[in-house]
Design a protein around this motif. Structure first.
Motif: not given
Length: 518
Positions: A431-440
């Protein structure tokens, strides 16, 4: 007197429950398919990409990670864990929470071992160089979230609530009886702690509690009330350190995976239907420092899966491991575990032994790797021979950039079936997970996983042909509206392909959510 400390307004609750299973403790916990149809499994686990923002100060650049209980990680190393430094915001107004504070990336991967939906109470251990015990095996109750504070001795508390509205096109996760409905989930939580809650290296005590109310629009008879309770504590005598944790999951037929992920990523494949189950996981660890580089760890685990209307199991195991700080950032260990498994009639009782090698490696301050691998020998009171199987757990967490988090977990364990007499099943998952923050303020998340469940007979006269292949994918978008309020939307698709058509199903869910933290 301990100074009162509050993380402030936090959006989504994120508790760290104790993992019920570990590579050294087989049928321990919340990793997979035994609990609620798409519900409890590991109430695992500890991995939802969209957790709520916290009002706490940004975590320090170097923090000592709390022990992880999910896969019996190796003893904590002296190296600090990677942490995300909050990006400075304009000083014209109070700075927004950092990426980790707003939508923390659980240090426990999305492993099924931590999910209650599966009958496992352990989620892949959080990939952190922490002691073998750590934050109560978050695999089962991914509760205790890591708490960062410059003062180790404080009273800590946190309150929060998440409300979700979900459309589900297969509420019974059935192959032949596909029924759709809307349901609302109300999920408040409270965390109270005292002592070294943030480091878990000195004495501390912590309680996490989360009730969950599920209300269906057209099928009120499927309404459910679930409770997740996590208690853990530790005491440092100097060379000797003791830690004890207890995880309790009282689950009805609802989609509930863990304190950090309640959307139902891991379905209860074993039951392939909504199911009532109560899970009790107890973990005791004793670490003794022999020399500057060598220490021992004693383990005692108890795991109970109580099915009111089906086959319950009661497991107890003990182990002894020797750890060596080989390099400044590398710790290795070797040892064994033995246990006995009582299973309700007609399934036979079982004994098992495991030999495991463990590794904790902090590759860089942004990349950590944990691994445990070995072999299990299982004997049955029935008239069949010994069953030999590999067992392993691997977890990693990578923060290549500020606001970006990648987690990966994989493992294999053996569990008793709660629905098929005289049968166990071996579960292998990734299992995997990706998280990205954009524009704060915008957080994009993507989680995905695969699991194979291969059934084995516990008696020579029983046929166990069943084999299931399950996978899921869940993209999500969450927005931090204020320091204490977030809102988001997610889509979950999950599917099980079984060689026995009755157990196959596919399910689509679309949900909106809002989280408030105090």
């Amino acid at each position: 007197m301990a100074q009162l400390y509050s993380r402030g307004h936090e959006l989504r609750f994120r508790l760290n429950l104790l993992p019920f299973c570990s590579i050294s403790t087989p049928p321990n916990c919340p990793t997979n398919p035994r609990v609620c149809g798409g519900g409890f499994a590991q109430a695992q686990e500890s991995i939802e990409p969209d957790i709520l923002p916290s009002l706490a100060e940004p975590p320090p650049s170097s923090v000592e990670p709390p022990p992880s209980t999910s896969a019996e990680p190796l003893p904590a190393s002296t190296q600090s864990l990677p942490s995300n430094t909050a990006e400075p915001l304009p000083s014209s107004e109070p700075p927004l929470p950092s990426s980790e504070e707003a939508f923390p990336s659980s240090r426990e991967p999305l492993s099924s071992s931590m999910n209650y939906t599966g009958g496992y109470t352990t989620v892949v251990p959080a990939p952190v160089p922490a002691g073998p015990n750590g934050v109560v095996d978050t695999r089962v109750f991914p509760g205790g979230e890591t708490i960062y504070s410059s003062e180790p001795r404080r009273v800590y508390y946190k309150l929060g609530m998440t409300v979700r509205g979900v459309w589900d096109d297969n509420i019974f996760i059935s192959n032949t009886n596909r029924v759709s409905d809307y349901y609302f989930a109300i999920e408040p939580y409270i965390t109270v702690g005292v002592g070294d809650v943030e480091g878990r290296n000195k004495s501390y005590l912590r309680l996490d509690y989360m009730p969950s109310v599920i209300l269906f629009a057209d099928h009120s008879d499927e309404d459910a009330f679930n409770q997740l309770i996590h208690v853990e504590g530790g005491y440092d005598f100097g060379r000797l350190r003791l830690s004890l944790s207890e995880d309790i999951a009282l689950l009805e037929s609802a989609n509930l995976n863990s304190f950090v992920d309640t959307t139902g990523l891991w379905a209860n494949l074993d039951a392939s239907a909504p199911t009532r189950v109560n899970i009790f996981s107890t973990r005791l660890r004793a670490d003794y420092q022999l020399t500057g580089k060598v220490f021992l760890q004693g383990e005692l685990d108890s795991l109970i899966y109580f099915y009111p209307d089906n086959i319950s199991s009661y497991m107890i195991s003990g182990g002894l491991y020797v750890y060596y700080h080989w390099l400044p950032k590398v710790t290795v260990g070797i040892g064994g575990t033995v246990g006995y498994d009582w299973v309700d009639d007609p399934t036979t009782n079982q004994t098992f032994e495991q030999v495991n090698v463990r590794l904790n490696y902090e590759v860089t301050n942004k990349f950590f790797l944990y691994a445990s691998a070995g072999v299990e020998f299982r004997q049955f009171d029935g008239n069949r021979g010994t069953y030999t199987s590999p067992v392993f757990e691997v977890g990693s967490i990578y923060n290549p950039f500020n606001g970006t988090t990648l987690t990966l977990a994989a493992g294999r364990r053996i569990y008793n079936s709660g629905y098929l007499a005289n049968q166990d099943f071996g579960t292998t998952y990734i299992v995997g997970r990706f998280q990205q923050r954009l524009f704060r303020r915008v957080y994009l998340g993507l989680a995905g996983g695969y699991e194979n469940s291969d059934y084995i007979a516990t008696d020579r006269d029983v046929s166990a042909p069943r084999n299931d292949n399950y996978w899921f994918i869940e993209p999500s978008v969450d927005v931090l509206i204020t320091r204490w309020l977030s809102a988001g939307v997610y889509y979950l698709y999950r599917e099980d392909s079984s060689n026995i058509d009755f157990f196959s199903f596919y399910d689509n869910q679309v949900g909106v959510r809002a989280t408030v933290r105090f």
